[in-house]
Write an enzyme that holds these catalytic residues in place. Structure first.
Site, short mmCIF file in Angstrom:
data_model
loop_
_atom_site.label_atom_id
_atom_site.label_comp_id
_atom_site.label_asym_id
_atom_site.label_seq_id
_atom_site.Cartn_x
_atom_site.Cartn_y
_atom_site.Cartn_z
N CYS A 1 51.30 90.08 33.69
CA CYS A 1 51.93 90.45 32.43
C CYS A 1 52.50 91.54 32.31
O CYS A 1 53.61 91.92 31.78
CB CYS A 1 51.53 89.89 31.36
SG CYS A 1 50.78 88.18 31.48
N HIS B 1 54.26 92.92 24.97
CA HIS B 1 54.16 91.68 25.61
C HIS B 1 53.89 90.44 24.41
O HIS B 1 53.19 90.71 23.61
CB HIS B 1 52.92 91.83 26.48
CG HIS B 1 52.43 90.47 27.34
ND1 HIS B 1 53.40 89.76 27.90
CD2 HIS B 1 51.35 89.81 27.39
CE1 HIS B 1 52.96 88.46 28.31
NE2 HIS B 1 51.67 88.59 28.05
N ASN C 1 54.18 82.48 25.91
CA ASN C 1 53.91 83.61 26.91
C ASN C 1 54.54 83.39 28.30
O ASN C 1 54.11 82.61 29.20
CB ASN C 1 52.63 83.81 26.96
CG ASN C 1 52.08 85.07 27.69
OD1 ASN C 1 52.98 85.48 28.62
ND2 ASN C 1 50.80 85.50 27.73
O1 UT7 Z 1 49.18 87.38 28.98
C1 UT7 Z 1 48.07 87.68 28.53
C2 UT7 Z 1 47.20 86.49 28.36
N1 UT7 Z 1 46.55 86.01 27.23
C3 UT7 Z 1 46.50 86.41 26.08
O2 UT7 Z 1 46.81 87.43 25.61
C4 UT7 Z 1 45.58 85.47 25.09
C5 UT7 Z 1 44.82 86.36 24.33
N2 UT7 Z 1 43.93 85.47 23.36
C6 UT7 Z 1 44.30 84.79 22.40
O3 UT7 Z 1 45.48 84.49 22.27
C7 UT7 Z 1 43.44 83.80 21.62
O4 UT7 Z 1 41.97 84.31 21.81
C8 UT7 Z 1 43.50 82.49 21.92
C9 UT7 Z 1 44.72 81.82 21.27
C10 UT7 Z 1 43.39 81.80 23.32
C11 UT7 Z 1 42.27 81.56 21.18
O5 UT7 Z 1 42.26 81.98 19.94
P1 UT7 Z 1 40.85 82.27 19.06
O6 UT7 Z 1 41.41 82.39 17.49
O7 UT7 Z 1 40.55 83.49 19.81
O8 UT7 Z 1 40.04 80.94 19.29
P2 UT7 Z 1 38.79 80.67 20.10
O9 UT7 Z 1 38.90 80.77 21.42
O10 UT7 Z 1 37.70 81.57 19.39
O11 UT7 Z 1 38.51 79.25 19.56
C12 UT7 Z 1 38.25 79.02 18.34
C13 UT7 Z 1 38.10 77.51 18.13
C14 UT7 Z 1 37.24 76.74 19.49
O12 UT7 Z 1 36.63 75.47 18.84
P3 UT7 Z 1 35.13 75.89 18.25
O13 UT7 Z 1 34.28 76.31 19.42
O14 UT7 Z 1 35.10 76.77 17.31
O15 UT7 Z 1 34.51 74.60 17.78
C15 UT7 Z 1 38.05 76.22 20.46
O16 UT7 Z 1 37.81 75.33 21.19
O17 UT7 Z 1 39.55 76.69 18.54
C16 UT7 Z 1 39.35 75.77 19.77
N3 UT7 Z 1 40.68 75.80 20.36
C17 UT7 Z 1 41.37 74.84 20.28
N4 UT7 Z 1 41.63 73.81 18.85
C18 UT7 Z 1 42.63 73.29 18.86
C19 UT7 Z 1 40.95 76.54 21.41
N5 UT7 Z 1 42.18 76.16 21.73
C20 UT7 Z 1 42.55 75.00 20.97
C21 UT7 Z 1 43.72 74.34 20.54
N6 UT7 Z 1 43.82 73.46 19.72
N7 UT7 Z 1 44.98 74.52 21.65
#
Ligand code: UT7
Length: 323
Positions: free
Chosen positions: A110, A249, A279
């Site tokens: 990225c 980004h 993204n």
């Molecule tokens: O180019 C760089 C690339 N990437 C990034 O910059 C990504 C950076 N990270 C992020 O943007 C965030 O960490 C995410 C959007 C990927 C995730 O958000 P989060 O607030 O950190 O969520 P989490 O990973 O802590 O997950 C919270 C919950 C989990 O469920 P449980 O374990 O609490 O029951 C996940 O399984 O959200 C769940 N979850 C979803 N639920 C519905 C994860 N993805 C999804 C989804 N829909 N798409």
């Protein structure tokens, strides 16, 4: 000073995919995706190749610059998701533009566009080129596991380009760095079929899909943006309030909001395009730059800070002046 940007362009696939459409085959919802990421739709390739998008963005940038492809001395493409590993995506762009100048790819995930910009700056500074086309093109949809809701909802496909001409008031600063980490965000390479290679036997289904520790990358993103902006200001000996536009980004609205708050920035100066594109990896920054340029949001003399970050964990940031 080595360059100024004389033209920009961009191209997205025609197919827009909403969060609701994703929720038809994934355990997710529009509400979760919007509140956790800020993304509402993304454009995904259906019939378009990445070459098609990269060439369309390049043609727009050349038109905007008012120069012919034949005037280019160099083409650099940032991609990690090219249509072909060999030849470089940049060679396909050169071929379709009908030019035979040097052409090669840069791979810095990225952060790749800013890395490519810095490489172009070197060619211009050394007098090795007068006009350089810098393209960022990404077909993230081919790198995703479409059963993994934690990653596939985040990304989109697209390309964007800039034409740089020698001479001008940019760059005021470049800052590139890499905090080596091959685990937090990765897509494995070609496995192949070698009967001698044990990794062929070990590779399971989905071995090529993007894997990410979202929380770790999130924290890295916020910290990186803040550190990079401060480093750019120090390097260029300017105050943060002197910067007119921040193009970070576009990974997650919450990353943008956290960095904006931590740096105490005027929110109106922080550009956002991710709601409609998701993204698009290294294409995010030039796509946002092109969007701002085309809607008249940039004025001559504006100071613009660019910060890209991602797999590597690589960071590329630059301070440029819009002319
Ligand atoms: O180019 C760089 C690339 N990437 C990034 O910059 C990504 C950076 N990270 C992020 O943007 C965030 O960490 C995410 C959007 C990927 C995730 O958000 P989060 O607030 O950190 O969520 P989490 O990973 O802590 O997950 C919270 C919950 C989990 O469920 P449980 O374990 O609490 O029951 C996940 O399984 O959200 C769940 N979850 C979803 N639920 C519905 C994860 N993805 C999804 C989804 N829909 N798409």
């Amino acid at each position: 000073m080595a360059f100024h940007i004389i033209g920009t362009g961009s191209a997205l696939p025609s197919r827009s995919v909403t969060n609701v459409e994703l929720s038809e085959f994934l355990d997710t919802s529009d509400e979760w995706i919007v509140t956790r990421t800020g993304i509402r739709t993304r454009r995904l390739c259906t019939v378009e190749s990445l070459d098609d998008l990269a060439v369309e963005a390049s043609r727009q940038a050349l038109d905007d610059a008012g120069i012919a492809a034949a005037d280019l001395d160099l083409i650099i493409c940032s991609t990690t998701t090219g249509d072909h590993i060999i030849p470089a995506e940049a060679c396909a762009i050169a071929g379709r533009l009908g030019v035979a100048c040097p052409a090669f790819d840069v791979s810095a995930a990225c952060a790749g566009f800013v890395y490519a910009l810095d490489v172009a700056d070197g060619f211009l500074e050394r007098g090795r080129a007068r006009n350089v086309l810098v393209v960022a093109a990404e077909k993230m949809s081919r790198a995703l596991d479409w059963t993994d809701r934690a990653t596939c909802v985040l990304f989109g496909d697209g390309a964007a380009a800039c034409v740089l001409a020698a001479g001008g008031a940019s760059p005021l600063a470049f800052e590139l760095s890499c905090m080596p980490d091959t685990e937090s965000l990765a897509v494995s390479g070609i496995v192949g079929t070698s009967p001698f290679d044990s990794s062929v036997r070990d590779a399971g289904d989905g071995a090529h899909a993007l894997k990410m520790d979202g929380r770790r990358v999130f924290k890295f993103g916020v910290t990186t943006i803040c550190n990079a902006v401060e480093a750019l200001c120090e390097h260029a000996q300017i105050d943060i309030d002197d910067i007119d536009r921040f193009i970070f980004h576009q990974a997650n609205e919450r990353i943008l909001a956290a960095a904006t708050a931590r740096l105490g920035l005027d929110d109106a100066k922080v550009a956002r395009t991710l709601a409609d594109t998701g993204n698009i990896s290294s294409a995010c920054i030039p796509y946002t730059l092109d969007t701002l340029a085309r809607d008249g949001s940039l004025a001559p003399g504006d100071l613009i800070a660019l910060v890209g970050f991602g797999a590597g964990l690589a960071t590329g940031s630059a301070l440029i002046r819009w002319e």
